[in-house]
Scaffold this motif. Sequence first.
Motif, PDB file in Angstrom:
ATOM      1  N   GLY A 240       0.773  -1.240   0.000  1.00 62.71           N
ATOM      2  CA  GLY A 240       0.000   0.000   0.000  1.00 62.71           C
ATOM      3  C   GLY A 240       0.798   1.279   0.000  1.00 62.71           C
ATOM      4  N   ALA A 241       2.135   1.194   0.153  1.00 63.32           N
ATOM      5  CA  ALA A 241       2.941   2.417   0.206  1.00 63.32           C
ATOM      6  C   ALA A 241       4.233   2.243  -0.580  1.00 63.32           C
ATOM      7  CB  ALA A 241       3.260   2.780   1.658  1.00 63.32           C
ATOM      8  N   ILE A 242       4.562   3.231  -1.393  1.00 62.99           N
ATOM      9  CA  ILE A 242       5.831   3.270  -2.116  1.00 62.99           C
ATOM     10  C   ILE A 242       6.452   4.636  -1.905  1.00 62.99           C
ATOM     11  CG2 ILE A 242       5.131   1.540  -3.811  1.00 62.99           C
ATOM     12  CD1 ILE A 242       4.446   3.702  -5.741  1.00 62.99           C
ATOM     13  N   PHE A 243       7.732   4.777  -2.237  1.00 65.54           N
ATOM     14  CA  PHE A 243       8.471   5.968  -1.843  1.00 65.54           C
ATOM     15  C   PHE A 243       9.148   6.646  -3.034  1.00 65.54           C
ATOM     16  CE2 PHE A 243       8.109   3.137   1.714  1.00 65.54           C
ATOM     17  CZ  PHE A 243       7.841   3.967   2.795  1.00 65.54           C
ATOM     18  N   VAL A 244       9.118   7.979  -3.035  1.00 66.15           N
ATOM     19  CA  VAL A 244       9.840   8.769  -4.021  1.00 66.15           C
ATOM     20  C   VAL A 244      11.196   9.150  -3.435  1.00 66.15           C
ATOM     21  CG1 VAL A 244       7.750   9.665  -5.106  1.00 66.15           C
ATOM     22  CG2 VAL A 244       8.782  10.922  -3.223  1.00 66.15           C
ATOM     23  N   GLU A 245      12.096   9.594  -4.289  1.00 64.62           N
ATOM     24  CA  GLU A 245      13.432   9.995  -3.853  1.00 64.62           C
ATOM     25  C   GLU A 245      13.710  11.421  -4.319  1.00 64.62           C
ATOM     26  OE1 GLU A 245      16.389   7.046  -5.001  1.00 64.62           O
ATOM     27  OE2 GLU A 245      14.813   5.524  -5.087  1.00 64.62           O
ATOM     28  N   THR A 246      14.443  12.166  -3.511  1.00 64.55           N
ATOM     29  CA  THR A 246      14.670  13.581  -3.808  1.00 64.55           C
ATOM     30  C   THR A 246      15.537  13.801  -5.034  1.00 64.55           C
ATOM     31  OG1 THR A 246      16.617  13.681  -2.345  1.00 64.55           O
ATOM     32  CG2 THR A 246      14.462  14.187  -1.368  1.00 64.55           C
ATOM     33  N   SER A 247      16.391  12.836  -5.372  1.00 61.05           N
ATOM     34  CA  SER A 247      17.319  13.029  -6.483  1.00 61.05           C
ATOM     35  C   SER A 247      16.928  12.262  -7.739  1.00 61.05           C
ATOM     36  CB  SER A 247      18.738  12.609  -6.056  1.00 61.05           C
ATOM     37  OG  SER A 247      18.754  11.264  -5.612  1.00 61.05           O
ATOM     38  N   VAL A 248      15.736  11.648  -7.739  1.00 57.52           N
ATOM     39  CA  VAL A 248      15.284  10.842  -8.877  1.00 57.52           C
ATOM     40  C   VAL A 248      13.870  11.279  -9.273  1.00 57.52           C
ATOM     41  CG1 VAL A 248      14.857   8.497  -9.725  1.00 57.52           C
ATOM     42  CG2 VAL A 248      16.661   8.901  -8.020  1.00 57.52           C
ATOM     43  N   SER A 249      13.617  11.357 -10.566  1.00 60.69           N
ATOM     44  CA  SER A 249      12.288  11.717 -11.052  1.00 60.69           C
ATOM     45  C   SER A 249      11.237  10.761 -10.495  1.00 60.69           C
ATOM     46  CB  SER A 249      12.266  11.670 -12.583  1.00 60.69           C
ATOM     47  OG  SER A 249      10.934  11.777 -13.068  1.00 60.69           O
ATOM     48  N   ASP A 250      10.049  11.316 -10.176  1.00 63.60           N
ATOM     49  CA  ASP A 250       8.970  10.474  -9.647  1.00 63.60           C
ATOM     50  C   ASP A 250       8.063   9.932 -10.747  1.00 63.60           C
ATOM     51  OD1 ASP A 250       7.567  12.682 -10.455  1.00 63.60           O
ATOM     52  OD2 ASP A 250       6.568  13.037  -8.536  1.00 63.60           O
ATOM     53  N   ARG A 251       8.495  10.069 -11.998  1.00 61.04           N
ATOM     54  CA  ARG A 251       7.664   9.645 -13.125  1.00 61.04           C
ATOM     55  C   ARG A 251       7.277   8.176 -13.028  1.00 61.04           C
ATOM     56  NH1 ARG A 251      10.861  10.185 -18.413  1.00 61.04           N
ATOM     57  NH2 ARG A 251      11.984   8.493 -17.378  1.00 61.04           N
ATOM     58  N   ASN A 252       8.248   7.302 -12.745  1.00 62.71           N
ATOM     59  CA  ASN A 252       7.959   5.871 -12.674  1.00 62.71           C
ATOM     60  C   ASN A 252       7.101   5.521 -11.457  1.00 62.71           C
ATOM     61  OD1 ASN A 252       9.402   5.225 -15.028  1.00 62.71           O
ATOM     62  ND2 ASN A 252      11.335   5.104 -13.899  1.00 62.71           N
ATOM     63  N   ILE A 253       7.295   6.238 -10.364  1.00 62.08           N
ATOM     64  CA  ILE A 253       6.467   6.018  -9.178  1.00 62.08           C
ATOM     65  C   ILE A 253       5.011   6.354  -9.496  1.00 62.08           C
ATOM     66  CG2 ILE A 253       5.970   6.859  -6.856  1.00 62.08           C
ATOM     67  CD1 ILE A 253       8.338   5.021  -6.855  1.00 62.08           C
ATOM     68  N   ARG A 254       4.802   7.458 -10.193  1.00 61.73           N
ATOM     69  CA  ARG A 254       3.443   7.841 -10.576  1.00 61.73           C
ATOM     70  C   ARG A 254       2.823   6.790 -11.506  1.00 61.73           C
ATOM     71  NH1 ARG A 254       1.848  11.681  -6.954  1.00 61.73           N
ATOM     72  NH2 ARG A 254       3.567  13.146  -6.607  1.00 61.73           N
ATOM     73  N   ALA A 255       3.630   6.221 -12.367  1.00 61.48           N
ATOM     74  CA  ALA A 255       3.124   5.189 -13.283  1.00 61.48           C
ATOM     75  C   ALA A 255       2.677   3.956 -12.502  1.00 61.48           C
ATOM     76  CB  ALA A 255       4.205   4.810 -14.291  1.00 61.48           C
ATOM     77  N   LEU A 256       3.416   3.617 -11.446  1.00 67.62           N
ATOM     78  CA  LEU A 256       3.010   2.479 -10.618  1.00 67.62           C
ATOM     79  C   LEU A 256       1.674   2.742  -9.931  1.00 67.62           C
ATOM     80  CD1 LEU A 256       6.207   1.183  -8.752  1.00 67.62           C
ATOM     81  CD2 LEU A 256       5.148   0.314 -10.826  1.00 67.62           C
ATOM     82  N   ILE A 257       1.533   3.935  -9.387  1.00 69.21           N
ATOM     83  CA  ILE A 257       0.296   4.280  -8.682  1.00 69.21           C
ATOM     84  C   ILE A 257      -0.898   4.218  -9.632  1.00 69.21           C
ATOM     85  CG2 ILE A 257      -0.931   6.162  -7.517  1.00 69.21           C
ATOM     86  CD1 ILE A 257       1.765   7.010  -6.338  1.00 69.21           C
ATOM     87  N   GLU A 258      -0.723   4.787 -10.830  1.00 68.15           N
ATOM     88  CA  GLU A 258      -1.811   4.780 -11.816  1.00 68.15           C
ATOM     89  C   GLU A 258      -2.121   3.363 -12.285  1.00 68.15           C
ATOM     90  OE1 GLU A 258      -0.541   7.415 -14.867  1.00 68.15           O
ATOM     91  OE2 GLU A 258      -0.568   9.202 -13.570  1.00 68.15           O
ATOM     92  N   GLY A 259      -1.062   2.550 -12.477  1.00 65.22           N
ATOM     93  CA  GLY A 259      -1.274   1.177 -12.921  1.00 65.22           C
ATOM     94  C   GLY A 259      -2.011   0.350 -11.886  1.00 65.22           C
TER      95      GLY A 259
END
Length: 323
Positions: A240-259
């Motif tokens: 239920g929870a995933i994490f973004v990183e300050t030095s890496v784009s969150d594009r792939n994280i957003r794709a996971l959430i949408e998927g």
Amino acid sequence: MPPSRRQLSLIPLSLSLLLSPAVLAQEPLQLVATTGMVTDVLNELGGDRVEVKGLMGPGVDPHLYRQTRSDVTAMTRADAVFWNGLNLEVQLADFLERLEKRTPVFAVGEAVPREARMADEEYEGQPDPHIWMDPARWRHAVEAIRDGLIELDPDHEAAFAERTEAYLEELEALDAYAHEVLQSIPGGARVLVTAHDAFGYFGDAYDLEVLGIQGFSTESEAGLARIESMVDLLVERQIGAIFVETSVSDRNIRALIEGADSQGHEVRIGGELYSDAMGPEGSYEGTWLGMFDHNVTTIAGALGGEVPEGGRLGRLGEAKEEQ
């Protein structure tokens, strides 16, 4: 008052040889460090005996960083350069290897014993360079920084050793805190999903399963198949929870959430983690101790563990509120 470096450069060689090392050592060492983590430890151990220029500030990705003209000037004029090594600052490697022929260069990550290094699955024969994610491994780098300072300025060995001992006591206390709060995460929730594989040592140290969308280096792109397989895993295991990183784009994280959402499974962002860079300059999170405290507290809290407000020392976020 001791002569300045510029004044010394104007003194005839025959006279300059008569100046004692004690006199010459009055000026602070002029050092350059690559990552924020190395810069921070150099300042902590060196105290007023060092002036450190850090090349990579908050939010800067060391995997992709390329030196500027001013960086080259700073490194060639420095008394020494300290870097992580282990294929982290890959774009700087060739330059630093050439520089080492004329200037002391310390790859502090190389101090981690080979048997303690994790393999990079993408690059055969290369280790995972993210050693600062485990205090036990980072300790070796801290001691290598101490040894480098003593080599450069042996007259102040006692002071460097004393500051290092105090720093390592804080490191050990933070490690004990991390074990305590991360152990409180329920068994089924002990999965850490991040933008790239920077947390392998962290997971190894604290018994967490770590899943990165990208590999150890942010140069590698996460393909569609990788995203799809990660989405299926999130849904199947009800993460239920995933994490973004300050030095890496969150594009792939957003794709996971949408998927995951398209399959009827809600995934939230558990927080922002510091991976390859630290927090804002001047803040608690802008130190290695602070960034690690932040990561431990954020991860444990988001995954259902018990954490104190404000982290180990109650200092998380204090400087951000003042700004």
